[in-house]
Every structure is written in structure tokens, then in C-alpha cells.
Motif scaffolding. Structure first.
Motif, mmCIF file in Angstrom:
data_model
loop_
_atom_site.group_PDB
_atom_site.id
_atom_site.type_symbol
_atom_site.label_atom_id
_atom_site.label_comp_id
_atom_site.label_asym_id
_atom_site.label_seq_id
_atom_site.Cartn_x
_atom_site.Cartn_y
_atom_site.Cartn_z
ATOM 1 N N GLY A 96 0.807 -1.213 0.000
ATOM 2 C CA GLY A 96 0.000 0.000 0.000
ATOM 3 C C GLY A 96 0.838 1.260 0.000
ATOM 4 O O GLY A 96 0.435 2.287 -0.555
ATOM 5 N N GLU A 97 2.018 1.193 0.589
ATOM 6 C CA GLU A 97 2.906 2.358 0.637
ATOM 7 C C GLU A 97 3.297 2.833 -0.763
ATOM 8 O O GLU A 97 3.614 4.005 -0.950
ATOM 9 N N ASP A 107 -8.422 -5.381 5.629
ATOM 10 C CA ASP A 107 -8.794 -5.057 4.253
ATOM 11 C C ASP A 107 -7.926 -5.808 3.249
ATOM 12 O O ASP A 107 -8.409 -6.282 2.219
ATOM 13 N N ALA A 108 -6.626 -5.921 3.553
ATOM 14 C CA ALA A 108 -5.728 -6.673 2.673
ATOM 15 C C ALA A 108 -6.128 -8.143 2.637
ATOM 16 O O ALA A 108 -6.100 -8.783 1.582
ATOM 17 N N PHE A 109 -6.555 -8.679 3.782
ATOM 18 C CA PHE A 109 -6.978 -10.076 3.835
ATOM 19 C C PHE A 109 -8.263 -10.278 3.039
ATOM 20 O O PHE A 109 -8.424 -11.305 2.365
ATOM 21 N N CYS A 154 -9.452 -0.147 -4.945
ATOM 22 C CA CYS A 154 -9.871 1.228 -4.616
ATOM 23 C C CYS A 154 -10.855 1.287 -3.442
ATOM 24 O O CYS A 154 -10.612 2.011 -2.474
ATOM 25 N N PRO A 155 -11.971 0.526 -3.488
ATOM 26 C CA PRO A 155 -12.914 0.637 -2.362
ATOM 27 C C PRO A 155 -12.369 0.074 -1.048
ATOM 28 O O PRO A 155 -12.618 0.643 0.011
ATOM 29 N N LEU A 156 -11.626 -1.014 -1.106
ATOM 30 C CA LEU A 156 -11.142 -1.611 0.129
ATOM 31 C C LEU A 156 -10.027 -0.796 0.777
ATOM 32 O O LEU A 156 -9.923 -0.741 2.003
ATOM 33 N N PHE A 157 -9.204 -0.152 -0.044
ATOM 34 C CA PHE A 157 -8.057 0.573 0.495
ATOM 35 C C PHE A 157 -8.269 2.081 0.528
ATOM 36 O O PHE A 157 -7.361 2.829 0.869
ATOM 37 N N GLY A 158 -9.460 2.534 0.141
ATOM 38 C CA GLY A 158 -9.757 3.952 0.180
ATOM 39 C C GLY A 158 -8.949 4.775 -0.814
ATOM 40 O O GLY A 158 -8.632 5.935 -0.558
ATOM 41 N N GLY A 165 -4.921 3.255 -8.188
ATOM 42 C CA GLY A 165 -5.604 1.976 -7.992
ATOM 43 C C GLY A 165 -5.143 0.946 -9.005
ATOM 44 O O GLY A 165 -4.915 -0.216 -8.666
ATOM 45 N N ARG A 166 -4.999 1.374 -10.277
ATOM 46 C CA ARG A 166 -4.518 0.446 -11.313
ATOM 47 C C ARG A 166 -3.078 0.020 -11.035
ATOM 48 O O ARG A 166 -2.715 -1.145 -11.249
#
Length: 198
Positions: A96-97, A107-109, A154-158, A165-166
């Protein structure tokens, strides 16, 4: 999330994903009631294919695996899949960084658990003793997993920037390919160890 929501998740950034976030299933719930049952499909179907139509999809072992040998290989593949979901979730969280996002492990899970669904279901193609049919179904399943990844990041990680996102989705997809190849290597190693111990 219901079975009705899953098809929408292939093409929507909100439908299905928002329901999943609303329900907010725990990691334990997702693991026990979703990942564990679906992970059983691949070992069961590989064992079925090797027993019912040896050589049709996978190379035929001579002599054929005994019941205990087939069970040992299936258990190894099952355990490897379960561990891989946790490993994928951990790596996805760290990735995510790269796009200035800070997804939690939960969320990652969720992404690591939902994304391989088409691949798990594609193992049902082993009911058809044809390498070509299985290959086509697996290729379509990969497209489905890619769609879930790209629409779920996008939705899970805001992430509001679809470009980021791509990018994140591309990294997760590349990681998924590596993980899938690693599972195939585990299966091949288990089979070679079993044959070598005869």
C-alpha cells in the motif's frame, strides 16, 4: 456479501464491495467460512483428475499414487493455499505504501481472500478430462481474478485516484501470479518427493 453480489464485483468499484465493507466480516470468519472451504476444491479436483482420468490433464505417474500418497499431496496443497492467503494479505498490506495508501491487515486479507475465488472455482473444470478445456477455464479464471483485484483495490483501500488503484492492482496481480506458480511448484515437489520415497 452474497453470491448475488459476487458477479457485480467483477465490473463495479462499489456494488458488492460496499456490502462487504458494511458487513465487515472478521478475518477468522472469512478464513474459516470462505477460504478454507474454497481451498478444498483444488486438492480434491486434482486428486479426482489423477485417479479418474490419469494422464488426461496431468502427467500420468507410474505406478499411480496410492490413496495415502494422494491424500498426502492433497493435504500439502491445501495447507500451502491456506498459508498463501495470509502471506498475500501481509504483502498486499505492505505494498500500500507504493500508492500512498495504508490498508489495514483486515482489508488486505479481504482482497487476498476474494480475489482467488475464480481460480478456486476453475478447478471444477477438472471434471472434464481435457488439458485444453482446463487451460481455457483457468485463463478465464485469471481474467476474473484480475477484474476482482482491479475493482477491489480502490474501495477496500480507500484509493480515490484510479491511476494509483490500477498501479496497486498491477502489483497485486503480479504477486498473485507468483503465488499461483509457487503453489504449482509445491504440488510438483510433493509429487516428486512421494515418488522418490517409493
Amino acid at each position: 456479501m452474497t453470491l448475488h453480489d459476487l458477479p457485480k464485483m467483477f465490473y463495479s468499484y462499489s456494488e458488492g464491495w460496499s456490502e462487504l465493507q458494511r458487513i465487515h466480516p472478521t478475518v477468522a470468519w472469512l478464513f474459516v467460512l470462505y477460504v478454507m472451504p474454497l481451498s478444498l476444491l483444488a486438492p480434491a479436483m486434482v486428486t479426482y483428475s489423477m485417479e479418474v482420468s490419469p494422464g488426461a490433464v496431468f502427467p500420468q505417474l507410474v505406478p499411480a499414487l496410492s490413496a495415502s500418497e494422494a491424500f498426502a499431496a492433497a493435504v500439502a496443497l491445501y495447507v500451502a493455499q491456506l498459508l498463501m492467503v495470509f502471506l498475500m494479505a501481509s504483502i498486499i498490506q505492505d505494498m500500500g505504501e507504493l500508492v500512498d495508501a495504508s490498508p489495514g491487515f483486515h482489508d488486505a486479507f479481504m482482497l487476498a481472500a476474494i480475489a482467488p475465488t475464480p481460480l478456486w472455482l476453475s478447478s471444477l473444470a477438472l471434471f472434464v478430462p481435457s488439458a485444453w478445456v482446463v487451460g481455457v477455464v483457468v485463463a478465464v479464471a485469471w481474467l476474473g481474478s484480475a477484474a476482482l483485484i482491479f475493482h477491489g483495490v480502490c474501495p477496500l483501500f480507500g484509493i480515490t485516484d484510479h491511476g494509483k488503484g490500477r498501479l496497486m492492482g498491477s502489483f497485486v496481480l503480479a504477486l498473485g501470479v507468483v503465488a499461483w506458480l509457487a503453489l504449482l511448484v509445491v504440488l510438483a515437489l510433493m509429487l516428486s518427493i512421494i515418488v522418490g520415497l517409493r
